[in-house]
Structure formats: structure tokens, C-alpha cells
Design a protein around this motif. Sequence first.
Motif, short mmCIF file in Angstrom:
data_model
loop_
_atom_site.label_atom_id
_atom_site.label_comp_id
_atom_site.label_asym_id
_atom_site.label_seq_id
_atom_site.Cartn_x
_atom_site.Cartn_y
_atom_site.Cartn_z
N PRO A 138 0.80 -1.23 0.00
CA PRO A 138 0.00 0.00 0.00
C PRO A 138 0.83 1.28 0.00
O PRO A 138 0.35 2.33 -0.41
N ASN A 139 2.08 1.23 0.45
CA ASN A 139 2.96 2.39 0.35
C ASN A 139 4.42 1.92 0.33
O ASN A 139 4.68 0.71 0.36
N ARG A 140 5.34 2.88 0.27
CA ARG A 140 6.77 2.57 0.06
C ARG A 140 7.62 2.85 1.29
O ARG A 140 8.84 3.03 1.17
N VAL A 141 7.01 2.96 2.45
CA VAL A 141 7.72 3.22 3.70
C VAL A 141 7.57 1.96 4.55
O VAL A 141 6.47 1.65 5.00
N TRP A 142 8.69 1.27 4.74
CA TRP A 142 8.63 -0.09 5.31
C TRP A 142 9.46 -0.19 6.58
O TRP A 142 10.50 0.48 6.73
N LEU A 143 9.03 -1.08 7.47
CA LEU A 143 9.80 -1.31 8.69
C LEU A 143 11.05 -2.13 8.35
O LEU A 143 10.96 -3.23 7.80
N SER A 144 12.22 -1.58 8.68
CA SER A 144 13.48 -2.28 8.41
C SER A 144 13.61 -3.47 9.37
O SER A 144 13.20 -3.39 10.53
N PRO A 145 14.21 -4.56 8.88
CA PRO A 145 14.37 -5.72 9.78
C PRO A 145 15.32 -5.38 10.92
O PRO A 145 16.41 -4.85 10.69
N ALA A 191 0.34 -1.52 12.88
CA ALA A 191 -0.78 -0.58 13.02
C ALA A 191 -0.31 0.86 12.79
O ALA A 191 -1.13 1.77 12.70
N GLY A 192 0.99 1.05 12.72
CA GLY A 192 1.57 2.40 12.62
C GLY A 192 1.79 2.89 11.22
O GLY A 192 2.55 3.84 11.01
N GLY A 193 1.16 2.26 10.22
CA GLY A 193 1.11 2.87 8.90
C GLY A 193 2.19 2.45 7.91
O GLY A 193 2.27 3.01 6.82
N VAL A 194 3.05 1.48 8.25
CA VAL A 194 4.07 1.07 7.28
C VAL A 194 3.42 0.16 6.22
O VAL A 194 2.52 -0.63 6.53
N GLY A 195 3.93 0.25 5.01
CA GLY A 195 3.38 -0.56 3.93
C GLY A 195 3.80 -2.01 4.00
O GLY A 195 3.17 -2.89 3.40
N MET A 196 4.90 -2.26 4.71
CA MET A 196 5.36 -3.65 4.89
C MET A 196 6.13 -3.72 6.20
O MET A 196 6.89 -2.81 6.54
N ILE A 210 0.10 -9.19 11.77
CA ILE A 210 0.55 -8.05 10.95
C ILE A 210 -0.48 -7.74 9.87
O ILE A 210 -0.85 -6.59 9.65
N SER A 211 -0.98 -8.80 9.19
CA SER A 211 -2.01 -8.59 8.15
C SER A 211 -3.28 -8.01 8.74
O SER A 211 -3.88 -7.10 8.18
N VAL A 213 -3.90 -6.11 11.18
CA VAL A 213 -3.94 -4.70 11.56
C VAL A 213 -3.50 -3.78 10.42
O VAL A 213 -3.25 -2.60 10.63
N GLY A 214 -3.39 -4.32 9.21
CA GLY A 214 -3.32 -3.45 8.03
C GLY A 214 -1.99 -3.32 7.33
O GLY A 214 -1.82 -2.44 6.50
N SER A 215 -1.00 -4.17 7.63
CA SER A 215 0.25 -4.08 6.89
C SER A 215 0.50 -5.39 6.15
O SER A 215 -0.30 -6.32 6.19
N VAL A 216 1.61 -5.45 5.45
CA VAL A 216 1.97 -6.66 4.69
C VAL A 216 3.10 -7.36 5.42
O VAL A 216 4.16 -6.76 5.68
N PRO A 217 2.90 -8.63 5.79
CA PRO A 217 3.94 -9.34 6.53
C PRO A 217 5.02 -9.91 5.61
O PRO A 217 4.72 -10.58 4.62
#
Length: 367
Positions: free
Chosen positions: A30-37, A62-67, A104-105, A107-111
Motif C-alpha cells: 500500500p505504500n513505500r515506507v517499510w519497517l526495516s528488519p 498498526a503504525g502505517g508502514v506498507g510492509m 501483521i495482516s 492490523v493493516g500491513s503486509v507481513p
Amino acid sequence: MAITSAAPDRPADAKTTPWTSIRLRELTLPNRVWLSPMCQYSADEYGAPTEWHLAHYGARAAGGVGMVMVECTAVAPDMRTTARDLGLWSEHQVGAHRRLAGLISSVGSVPAVQLGIAGRKSSHGVPWDNTGTRHPVAPAAGGWQPLAPSPLPFSGLATPRSMTADDIDRVLGDLERAARNAHRAGYQALGLQASNGYLFHQFLSPLANQRTDAWGGDLEGRLRFPLAVVSALRAGWPAEKPLLIRAPVSDLLDGGVTADDAEILVARMAQLGVDLLDINSGALVPEAPRPTEPLENARFAHRFRRLGVPTATSGSVTEAHQLHRAIPESVDALFIGRAMLRDPYWALRARGGRPTEVWPKQYHRAF
Ligand SMILES: Cc1cc2nc3c(=O)[nH]c(=O)nc-3n(C[C@H](O)[C@H](O)[C@H](O)COP(=O)(O)O)c2cc1C
């Protein structure tokens, strides 16, 4: 900042922003801002995710990251960095990862999950105990014998045993099994920690690979293991799901991997089914300079975009305006690390706009 020096080699789509969706194979993020491992060193005694992982990743999802890219997860017990690393080699682990990916799925992000093969950077302590990441844990104290292309230790860690052809085959099989398990657990994208001086990087770099057999020597020999890793992952990972590789594009040291080497590596990886290059550099040896400027590694991105390979990177992003400077001009997406350790809602804050259109509905009364 380095990001301004990266010349785009394809016209930037003026409509693309950090918050625009991106498609990789059959997956739309959904967007291009992702949680880094980021390793949490909080697995249970069998290497499975715990309540800590559910709370930590759930808040960030839940904090809006795309992945959400779940931290470096080992493919076999002797490929862990520490005894508290996550793994994906057992049914117990698959069950716990399934719960995490589902959370993760929901609450709205991509796992997504990052697989790791630590090689010589293996069997050390966790950062907050008395041993720490530069001190070996001996087999008698619960550690294990590290394996690597050559018997060259990393910093103060144990001298690794040089891998035999059977060891190499076994690790490639472990990677294929872990990729299959990641799919079974419900992850939608697969990452690989191929950088930071881990086993993939050790085979690639002449500074760590001094083999004289088919798995070392010239660039062709040193590429053999990395390319076999990609093939093994693709063999276990469905064709419709994307594979993202965090790879070193330079050792930043004389005699190490160069950006020219990396261009050859990335072109060959793309042919084998890698869908996005997450650009990294340095960290093979302690003497390597550490990129410290925000998004310093983005300066390499144009070389790989020229090959048609989508790119991402990470590094010291703390402000929303940095996202807009980098995407889409330099890279296609960004991984955010420490800023999101400090604040799980970093992405929502960076996004701005009307809170009632952006934040979870459960929080609307806060505004
Ligand atoms: C606590 C911690 C753990 C990390 N663990 C991993 C990891 O598991 N895999 C990985 O590729 N990078 C790991 N990194 C690196 C981050 O993913 C990120 O690339 C790096 O911190 C730079 O981005 P930042 O400045 O936004 O934090 C870790 C970093 C931190 C601070």
C-alpha cells in the motif's frame, strides 16, 4: 546529502510519492515506507516468535508502514547469530510465525520475513548481556562452531571452520526449506540478509573468501554461492510472491567487493528472480567505514535502476522530508529502522494529512 547526488536513470513519475502503492510480482504494497528488519533477540528457547514479537510488530504494523519486514530469521541452528534469534526450520517455529504474520495482516500491513545465514558472524552474545555481539559464546556455554568460506574470524569471534561441499549443499537445502516455511507461515514477501558480512557476503568478498575450489577465486567463483542461494530461495518460494535481497554493493575497502562487481551480481540475481535490491554497503570487517549520512547508500541506486531492478535502502532517516527527497528520485522504497524503534507511529506522523483519513479508526478520538 548523498541522496541529492544520485542521478535518476529513468524519468521519475511525478505522481509517485512515498505513500503511493508499489507492485512487486502479484503483491501490491500500500505504500513505500517499510519497517526495516531489526533483530529483537527475544525468541523462545526453540527459536520461535514470542509475545514480545507480537507486541513489537503489531504496534508497528498498526503504525502505517506498507510492509513489516520481520527481523533476520535463521535457516538452521548453526546459522543463527545468537541463541535468541528467530528461526524457520521447525514446525513449532512455523506455527508461531503464522500467528505473527496473521497479526501483521490483520492490523493493516503486509507481513514479510528476512532470512539470514550468519556464517562466521555466528555464536555470539546478545547486545545487552555481558558478552555482547563481539564476544564468542563457546559450545560448552551453549554456542556452536561457526562455518564460513575460509577460516578467517570476524573481529573477536571464534575462528570458523571452512565449509565443505556437503556443508554448502546442506545450507542451500536449509534456505529452500526456510523459504517454503515462510510461505506456509503466511508471509507475503521474502527478504534475505545478504549484506553486513553474513555468509552470502562472506562468499562474495575476496576479503573473506580465500577458497581455491569452485566456490572461490575469481568473481565467477565468488558469485557461485550467492547465486545458488537465490536459486534455492526461489525453489522454495512461490513464483507469485516477491523476493527482496539486502545486498552489499561495495565493501568500501580496497580489495573488497566493488560497485562494478555488484552490478554483475545484481543483473544475474534479477535473472534468477530477485524483485528488489535493498542497497547496503560495508560491514564485512570492523575496519570498513560506516555510512553515516542519511541515505548514503542511495548514491549507488542509479546503477541498478539502469538494469531495471527496483531499489530500496535504509539509513538514518528521521524526518518526513527525507522520504520525499529520496522517493521516487533515488529509490523506489525506503526501510526505516531506529526511528521506528523509538516511535511505532513514525510512519503515520511522517504521512501527515487529516488524522481521521490516515490513523486507525480506533484512535480518531485522540485528534
Ligand atoms: C537493533 C537493530 C537490529 C538490527 N537487525 C537487523 C536485521 O535483523 N537485519 C538487517 O538486515 N539489518 C538489521 N539492522 C539494520 C537496520 O535494518 C537498518 O538497516 C539500519 O539500522 C539503518 O537504518 P536506520 O538508520 O533507519 O536505523 C538492525 C539495526 C538495529 C538498530
